[in-house]
Design a protein around this motif. Sequence first.
Motif, short mmCIF file in Angstrom:
data_model
loop_
_atom_site.label_atom_id
_atom_site.label_comp_id
_atom_site.label_asym_id
_atom_site.label_seq_id
_atom_site.Cartn_x
_atom_site.Cartn_y
_atom_site.Cartn_z
N VAL A 177 0.83 -1.21 0.00
CA VAL A 177 0.00 0.00 0.00
C VAL A 177 0.87 1.26 0.00
O VAL A 177 0.65 2.19 -0.77
CB VAL A 177 -0.97 0.00 1.19
N GLY A 178 1.88 1.27 0.87
CA GLY A 178 2.70 2.46 1.03
C GLY A 178 3.42 2.89 -0.23
O GLY A 178 3.55 4.08 -0.51
N LEU A 179 3.90 1.92 -1.02
CA LEU A 179 4.57 2.23 -2.28
C LEU A 179 3.62 2.14 -3.47
O LEU A 179 4.05 2.30 -4.61
CB LEU A 179 5.75 1.27 -2.50
N ASN A 180 2.35 1.87 -3.18
CA ASN A 180 1.31 1.74 -4.21
C ASN A 180 1.67 0.66 -5.25
O ASN A 180 1.43 0.82 -6.44
CB ASN A 180 1.07 3.08 -4.91
N LEU A 181 2.24 -0.44 -4.76
CA LEU A 181 2.59 -1.54 -5.67
C LEU A 181 1.36 -2.25 -6.19
O LEU A 181 1.39 -2.86 -7.25
CB LEU A 181 3.52 -2.53 -4.94
N CYS A 182 0.27 -2.17 -5.42
CA CYS A 182 -1.02 -2.70 -5.87
C CYS A 182 -2.09 -1.67 -5.54
O CYS A 182 -2.46 -1.53 -4.37
CB CYS A 182 -1.35 -4.03 -5.22
N THR A 234 4.93 0.44 -13.85
CA THR A 234 4.97 1.50 -12.83
C THR A 234 5.76 1.03 -11.61
O THR A 234 6.55 1.79 -11.03
CB THR A 234 3.55 1.90 -12.42
N ASN A 235 5.54 -0.22 -11.20
CA ASN A 235 6.25 -0.76 -10.05
C ASN A 235 7.76 -0.81 -10.30
O ASN A 235 8.56 -0.53 -9.39
CB ASN A 235 5.73 -2.15 -9.70
N ILE A 236 8.15 -1.18 -11.50
CA ILE A 236 9.57 -1.21 -11.83
C ILE A 236 10.18 0.17 -11.66
O ILE A 236 11.25 0.34 -11.05
CB ILE A 236 9.79 -1.73 -13.27
N ARG A 237 9.49 1.19 -12.19
CA ARG A 237 10.01 2.56 -12.05
C ARG A 237 10.08 2.96 -10.57
O ARG A 237 11.08 3.54 -10.13
CB ARG A 237 9.12 3.54 -12.82
N THR A 238 9.01 2.65 -9.82
CA THR A 238 8.99 3.01 -8.40
C THR A 238 10.15 2.38 -7.64
O THR A 238 10.85 3.04 -6.87
CB THR A 238 7.66 2.56 -7.76
N LEU A 239 10.37 1.10 -7.87
CA LEU A 239 11.40 0.37 -7.13
C LEU A 239 12.79 0.76 -7.58
O LEU A 239 13.72 0.83 -6.75
CB LEU A 239 11.18 -1.14 -7.28
N ARG A 240 12.97 1.03 -8.87
CA ARG A 240 14.29 1.46 -9.33
C ARG A 240 14.63 2.84 -8.77
O ARG A 240 15.79 3.12 -8.45
CB ARG A 240 14.33 1.46 -10.85
N GLU A 241 13.63 3.71 -8.66
CA GLU A 241 13.87 5.02 -8.05
C GLU A 241 14.17 4.88 -6.56
O GLU A 241 15.01 5.61 -6.02
CB GLU A 241 12.65 5.92 -8.26
N LEU A 242 13.52 3.92 -5.92
CA LEU A 242 13.75 3.68 -4.50
C LEU A 242 15.15 3.12 -4.28
O LEU A 242 15.87 3.55 -3.36
CB LEU A 242 12.70 2.70 -3.98
N GLY A 243 15.54 2.16 -5.12
CA GLY A 243 16.86 1.56 -5.03
C GLY A 243 17.00 0.59 -3.88
O GLY A 243 16.12 0.48 -3.01
N ALA A 244 18.11 -0.13 -3.86
CA ALA A 244 18.35 -1.14 -2.82
C ALA A 244 18.39 -0.52 -1.44
O ALA A 244 17.87 -1.08 -0.47
CB ALA A 244 19.65 -1.88 -3.11
N GLU A 245 18.98 0.67 -1.33
CA GLU A 245 19.06 1.32 -0.01
C GLU A 245 17.67 1.74 0.48
O GLU A 245 17.33 1.55 1.65
CB GLU A 245 19.97 2.54 -0.10
N GLY A 246 16.87 2.28 -0.42
CA GLY A 246 15.51 2.67 -0.05
C GLY A 246 14.66 1.48 0.33
O GLY A 246 13.87 1.54 1.28
N TRP A 247 14.81 0.37 -0.41
CA TRP A 247 14.06 -0.84 -0.09
C TRP A 247 14.48 -1.38 1.28
O TRP A 247 13.64 -1.86 2.05
CB TRP A 247 14.25 -1.89 -1.17
#
Length: 200
Positions: free
Chosen positions: A22-27, A163-176
Motif C-alpha cells: 500500500v505504502g509504495l502503491n505496488l497494488c 509502474t512498479n519497476i520505475r517506483t522500485l528502481r527510483e527507491l533503489g536497494a538502499e531505499g528498499w
Amino acid sequence: MTTPGPELAIARTRAWLQRAVVGLNLCPFAKAVEAKGQVRYVVCDDTHPEDLLDTLCQELTRLAEADPDELDTTLLIHPQVLTDFLDYNDFLDQADAAIEGLGYAGVLQVASFHPQYQFAGSAPDDIENASNRSPYPTLHLLREASVDRAVAAFPEAEAIYETNIRTLRELGAEGWAEVQAAIERDAHGGAAPTADGSAR
C-alpha cells in the motif's frame, strides 16, 4: 530469520502490506480492502506441501462461502514449507488444480508472494523482484469478481508492473532496505528487533 510465532508472522505480513504494497502503491487495489479490514491473515504451521494443500483448500472454501463485505481476500502465510522459491513456484500448479477441483474456477484465484520471488528473465538481485517479495512464503487468495471490479476502476491496470519497476528502481536497494527496516519496527510495535527477531 528464525521460525516466527503466528502473531509475529501476521504482524510482519500486515506491516509489509501497509508499508510496501500500500505504502509504495505496488497494488492500487490493496488499500481499500486493507482499510476496510477485509483481509484475513492465516498462519499455516504445516511443514509438508501436502498438508499445506489441505489448508489451502479449507481457506479457499472459507473465502468462497464468506460474505464479501466482511472477507474479501486471504493471505495464507506458511513460513515452514516451500521456503525455496522454485519449490513454491511448482506448488502453484497444485493450487490452481485445487481451485479447479473445488469448482471455484472463475470464482477464486491465487496470487504468489515469496521472500525469494524472481520474475522470469530477471536476476535474483534485480530490484523489481521486491514488488512480490513478502516476509514469508504466502499464497494470496482472491475473488475473481473483486479483481474484475478493481481492473474496471483502474483503466491502466496492465501498466502496474511497469509502474512498479520505475517506483522500485527510483527507491533503489538502499531505499528498499529502509522500507524493510520500517516493516520490522512496525511488526515489533515500534521497538527495534534484536538478532533473534524479538523486540528490545
